[in-house]
Design an enzyme around this catalytic site. Structure first.
Site, PDB file in Angstrom:
ATOM      1  N   GLY A 239       0.184  -1.390   0.051  1.00 21.94           N
ATOM      2  CA  GLY A 239      -0.054   0.098  -0.197  1.00 21.94           C
ATOM      3  C   GLY A 239       0.658   1.176   0.035  1.00 21.94           C
ATOM      4  O   GLY A 239      -0.022   2.200  -0.417  1.00 21.94           O
ATOM      5  N   CYS A 349     -11.967   4.320 -29.143  1.00 23.38           N
ATOM      6  CA  CYS A 349     -13.253   4.685 -29.379  1.00 23.38           C
ATOM      7  C   CYS A 349     -14.473   4.843 -28.035  1.00 23.38           C
ATOM      8  O   CYS A 349     -15.369   4.161 -27.761  1.00 23.38           O
ATOM      9  CB  CYS A 349     -14.337   3.513 -30.325  1.00 23.38           C
ATOM     10  SG  CYS A 349     -13.353   3.470 -31.689  1.00 23.38           S
TER      11      CYS A 349
HETATM   12  N1  LLP Z   1      -1.335  -7.115  -0.534  1.00 22.42           N
HETATM   13  C1  LLP Z   1      -2.970  -7.323  -1.459  1.00 22.42           C
HETATM   14  C2  LLP Z   1      -3.830  -7.785  -0.530  1.00 22.42           C
HETATM   15  C3  LLP Z   1      -2.765  -6.052  -2.532  1.00 22.42           C
HETATM   16  O1  LLP Z   1      -4.499  -6.712  -2.594  1.00 22.42           O
HETATM   17  C4  LLP Z   1      -2.702  -5.776  -2.796  1.00 22.42           C
HETATM   18  C5  LLP Z   1      -2.362  -5.046  -3.955  1.00 22.42           C
HETATM   19  C6  LLP Z   1      -0.849  -5.528  -2.642  1.00 22.42           C
HETATM   20  C7  LLP Z   1      -1.241  -6.493  -1.700  1.00 22.42           C
HETATM   21  C8  LLP Z   1      -0.126  -3.816  -3.227  1.00 22.42           C
HETATM   22  O2  LLP Z   1      -0.461  -2.774  -2.789  1.00 22.42           O
HETATM   23  P1  LLP Z   1       0.576  -1.491  -3.691  1.00 22.42           P
HETATM   24  O3  LLP Z   1       1.815  -2.164  -2.720  1.00 22.42           O
HETATM   25  O4  LLP Z   1       0.851  -2.200  -5.060  1.00 22.42           O
HETATM   26  O5  LLP Z   1      -0.465  -0.280  -2.927  1.00 22.42           O
HETATM   27  N2  LLP Z   1      -4.678  -1.008  -9.809  1.00 22.42           N
HETATM   28  C9  LLP Z   1      -4.825   0.011  -8.720  1.00 22.42           C
HETATM   29  C10 LLP Z   1      -4.163  -0.408  -7.288  1.00 22.42           C
HETATM   30  C11 LLP Z   1      -5.170  -1.773  -6.358  1.00 22.42           C
HETATM   31  C12 LLP Z   1      -4.490  -2.421  -6.000  1.00 22.42           C
HETATM   32  C13 LLP Z   1      -5.208  -4.121  -5.260  1.00 22.42           C
HETATM   33  N3  LLP Z   1      -4.324  -4.292  -3.949  1.00 22.42           N
HETATM   34  C14 LLP Z   1      -3.955   1.010  -9.116  1.00 22.42           C
HETATM   35  O6  LLP Z   1      -3.537   1.050 -10.446  1.00 22.42           O
HETATM   36  O7  LLP Z   1      -3.338   1.955  -8.553  1.00 22.42           O
END
Ligand code: LLP
Length: 423
Positions: A239, A349
């Site tokens: 996150g 489109c």
């Molecule tokens: N662990 C779990 C259980 C998750 O659901 C996620 C991301 C992560 C780790 C990794 O999170 P990060 O460190 O990348 O924030 N498509 C969206 C982001 C979706 C994240 C989903 N889960 C975007 O482009 O902002």
């Protein structure tokens, strides 16, 4: 330091001009900096040196094999969410003992594959999933290592689509159900309770939500211990945000330092051993290490709006259309002419097909543009909408460029399709 900088008026990735990458591989092309990915990893690794810790990379952010292999070689673990991601990390040479399997709807086949591969832990998201996993493990005469994902009901202060730790989200087990769920897990013969996990959302730019979620997790660990359930690890998810538009999220080391310090204090106060900490970072491992290189096809005006139609689109980089996300867009070779306000859009489109709105740019048709901070959730979320083949991926390493994924060919897009029998 940014891996992308102007040298002699031309934007470079490390030592390679982006003009050369466009010439060699065409556009649109994803360009990654090896040094930037290694630096992100090094910062996480330095912050956890000497600790019992497993820093995992959430491969949904960017699952190219070259990136996975680079990280696996350095001792990074992996967070996966599907059988496809399991196959990828194994193909990249990862040790299954460093892999955690997250996700809210694992199929029996995915559970079987992960059990046979010997993954480190299943992050289980519901009581029903405990029963499914118990049955699958039993049929293989194995014990499944599990952790329960609890939903701490903490507001991560991020976009609602990428916030996951609130009660209204589909993720995890409600805080107040957690004890009962662990007791249920303890009663199932083919499960082995290992830890607890949480993940409250993505692109978080403050320390406070991480610390608030940790408090909720520690409270639960205490409650579980009082009921005879001892946990060996805490998986605090991912996150951590990056800078898209001048945000200043905590540094990687600062975040890990704050979390280790708090858990250490908690463990010392109870005279218990420090549990192992695990993390699942996606965006902060690769986000700022990549850009999407694109060429301006057409400049046009509609009324008083100016549009730059480029050869990348929402099918390549979906984040602006999906979350109204901001990505800086910069010319690869600056022009001396006066800038205009452009909407940078793709050829798909859909009115939602834009990459940046109201950008001050001096442009001519044929110019190259770099769409920055696109290393995470770029290629991995792309599609073939409008029968558009996905772009190539190139990893730059100093003065060298490596093609790490070939541009898709149109014929590949319908290779698996079949017409009906002749009438
Ligand atoms: N662990 C779990 C259980 C998750 O659901 C996620 C991301 C992560 C780790 C990794 O999170 P990060 O460190 O990348 O924030 N498509 C969206 C982001 C979706 C994240 C989903 N889960 C975007 O482009 O902002």
């Amino acid at each position: 330091m940014s891996p992308f900088s102007l040298v002699g008026g031309v934007l470079h990735a490390e030592g390679v001009p982006l003009t050369r990458i466009a010439q060699t591989f065409g556009t649109p092309t994803w360009v990654y900096s090896r040094a930037a990915i290694e630096q992100a990893w090094d910062e996480f690794a330095a912050a956890s040196a000497g600790r019992r810790a497993l820093v995992c990379y959430a491969i949904k952010a960017n699952s190219n094999l070259a990136i996975l292999e680079l990280l696996a070689r350095r001792g990074c673990g992996f967070d996966i969410v599907s059988g496809g991601e399991l196959a990828r990390v194994l193909a990249a040479g990862a040790d299954a003992k460093t892999v955690v399997f997250s996700g809210v709807g694992k199929t029996a086949a995915e559970m079987r594959d992960a059990l046979q591969a010997g993954v480190r832990c299943f992050n289980v998201e519901s009581e029903s999933e405990l029963d499914h996993l118990n049955a699958v493990a039993g049929s293989l005469q194995l014990k499944a290592p599990i952790s329960l994902r609890v939903n701490p009901d903490v507001d991560a202060g991020t976009h609602p689509y990428i916030s996951t730790g609130l009660r209204e989200n589909k993720f995890g087990i409600a805080h107040e159900r957690a004890l009962a769920a662990y007791q249920h897990a303890a009663s199932l013969p083919n499960l082995r309770i290992e830890g607890i996990d949480c993940h409250i959302g993505s692109q978080i730019t403050e320390l406070e939500p991480f610390l608030a979620a940790l408090e909720r997790v520690l409270e639960l660990v205490d409650r579980l211990a009082a009921h005879g359930i001892d946990l060996h690890h805490l998986d605090l998810g991912g996150g951590l945000g990056i800078s898209y538009q001048g945000e200043s999220p905590p540094a990687r080391g600062e975040l890990l330092g704050a979390l280790f310090t708090r858990v250490q204090g908690w463990a010392s106060a109870r005279g218990r051993e420090m549990p192992e900490l695990m993390f699942e970072f996606g965006r902060s491992m690769v986000g700022n290490a990549g850009l999407l290189l694109s060429r301006v096809e057409v400049l046009k005006e509609n009324g008083d709006r100016h549009f730059a139609v480029v050869d990348a689109a929402m099918n390549d980089l979906m984040r602006p259309a999906m979350y109204e996300a901001w990505h800086d867009i910069v010319p690869v070779v600056a022009r001396p002419s006066a800038p205009r306000t452009y909407d940078v859009v793709g050829p798909v489109c859909e009115s939602g097909d834009w990459l940046g709105r109201s950008r001050e740019l001096a442009l001519a048709e044929g110019d190259l543009l770099a769409i920055l901070s696109a290393g995470a959730y770029g290629m991995s979320m792309s599609s073939n909408y409008n029968s558009r083949p996905r772009g190539a991926e190139v990893m730059v390493d100093g003065d060298h460029m490596h093609l790490i994924r070939e541009r898709e060919r149109v014929q590949d897009l319908f290779a698996g399709e079949h017409t009906l029998p002749a009438e």
